[in-house]
Design a protein around this motif. Sequence first.
Motif, PDB file in Angstrom:
ATOM      1  N   MET A   1       1.107   8.189 -14.810  1.00 63.67           N
ATOM      2  CA  MET A   1       0.401   6.978 -14.393  1.00 63.67           C
ATOM      3  C   MET A   1      -0.545   6.471 -15.485  1.00 63.67           C
TER       4      MET A   1
ATOM      5  N   GLN B   1       2.073  13.596 -12.104  1.00 66.56           N
ATOM      6  CA  GLN B   1       2.041  12.202 -11.633  1.00 66.56           C
ATOM      7  C   GLN B   1       0.933  11.422 -12.354  1.00 66.56           C
TER       8      GLN B   1
ATOM      9  N   ARG C   1       0.061  12.476  -2.563  1.00 66.52           N
ATOM     10  CA  ARG C   1       1.126  12.156  -1.606  1.00 66.52           C
ATOM     11  C   ARG C   1       2.492  12.141  -2.292  1.00 66.52           C
ATOM     12  N   ALA C   2       2.566  11.523  -3.459  1.00 67.51           N
ATOM     13  CA  ALA C   2       3.832  11.423  -4.181  1.00 67.51           C
ATOM     14  C   ALA C   2       4.314  12.792  -4.649  1.00 67.51           C
TER      15      ALA C   2
ATOM     16  N   LYS D   1      -5.302  10.238  -4.332  1.00 65.59           N
ATOM     17  CA  LYS D   1      -4.650  10.429  -3.034  1.00 65.59           C
ATOM     18  C   LYS D   1      -3.182  10.007  -3.091  1.00 65.59           C
ATOM     19  N   ASN D   2      -2.907   8.897  -3.767  1.00 66.03           N
ATOM     20  CA  ASN D   2      -1.521   8.439  -3.909  1.00 66.03           C
ATOM     21  C   ASN D   2      -0.701   9.432  -4.721  1.00 66.03           C
ATOM     22  N   ALA D   3      -1.282   9.980  -5.776  1.00 69.30           N
ATOM     23  CA  ALA D   3      -0.579  10.962  -6.607  1.00 69.30           C
ATOM     24  C   ALA D   3      -0.319  12.243  -5.816  1.00 69.30           C
TER      25      ALA D   3
ATOM     26  N   GLU E   1       2.288  14.265   2.430  1.00 66.33           N
ATOM     27  CA  GLU E   1       1.108  13.801   3.172  1.00 66.33           C
ATOM     28  C   GLU E   1       0.328  14.958   3.774  1.00 66.33           C
TER      29      GLU E   1
ATOM     30  N   ASP F   1      -6.467  11.005   5.071  1.00 63.98           N
ATOM     31  CA  ASP F   1      -6.902   9.789   5.744  1.00 63.98           C
ATOM     32  C   ASP F   1      -8.127  10.012   6.622  1.00 63.98           C
TER      33      ASP F   1
ATOM     34  N   ASP G   1      -8.526   6.799  -4.591  1.00 66.35           N
ATOM     35  CA  ASP G   1      -7.282   6.263  -4.019  1.00 66.35           C
ATOM     36  C   ASP G   1      -6.080   6.585  -4.907  1.00 66.35           C
ATOM     37  N   ASP G   2      -6.260   6.476  -6.226  1.00 66.98           N
ATOM     38  CA  ASP G   2      -5.185   6.845  -7.157  1.00 66.98           C
ATOM     39  C   ASP G   2      -4.810   8.316  -6.980  1.00 66.98           C
TER      40      ASP G   2
ATOM     41  N   THR H   1       0.751  17.011  -8.980  1.00 67.29           N
ATOM     42  CA  THR H   1      -0.118  15.842  -8.981  1.00 67.29           C
ATOM     43  C   THR H   1      -0.533  15.504 -10.406  1.00 67.29           C
TER      44      THR H   1
END
Length: 85
Positions: A54, A50, A14-15, A10-12, A19, A24, A7-8, A47
């Motif tokens: 993080m 990012q 996306r950021a 995937k968020n990175a 997308e 998903d 999940d981390d 990524t």
Amino acid sequence: MKELTLDDLKNALRAAAGEAETLDDPADLLDVPFSEMGYDSLAVMETTAQVERMLGIELPEEETAELKTPREYLDFVNARIGETV
């Protein structure tokens, strides 16, 4: 010790690169190449930046550029987290 999760990651992604519909997808993404998800090497580099922010670690760009799937990426980053403790 913090661990980078899917999940981390995937968020990175996306950021850093926007997308991708496949993020998903209910299918297991761990072994799907980033290129098949629509992310190129530049997206993986962004990524990584990012992820470094993080987690507060530095990752070697030349090695992360070789990682092709989320599983490879997570294994690589989490091994580096263990080294920095």
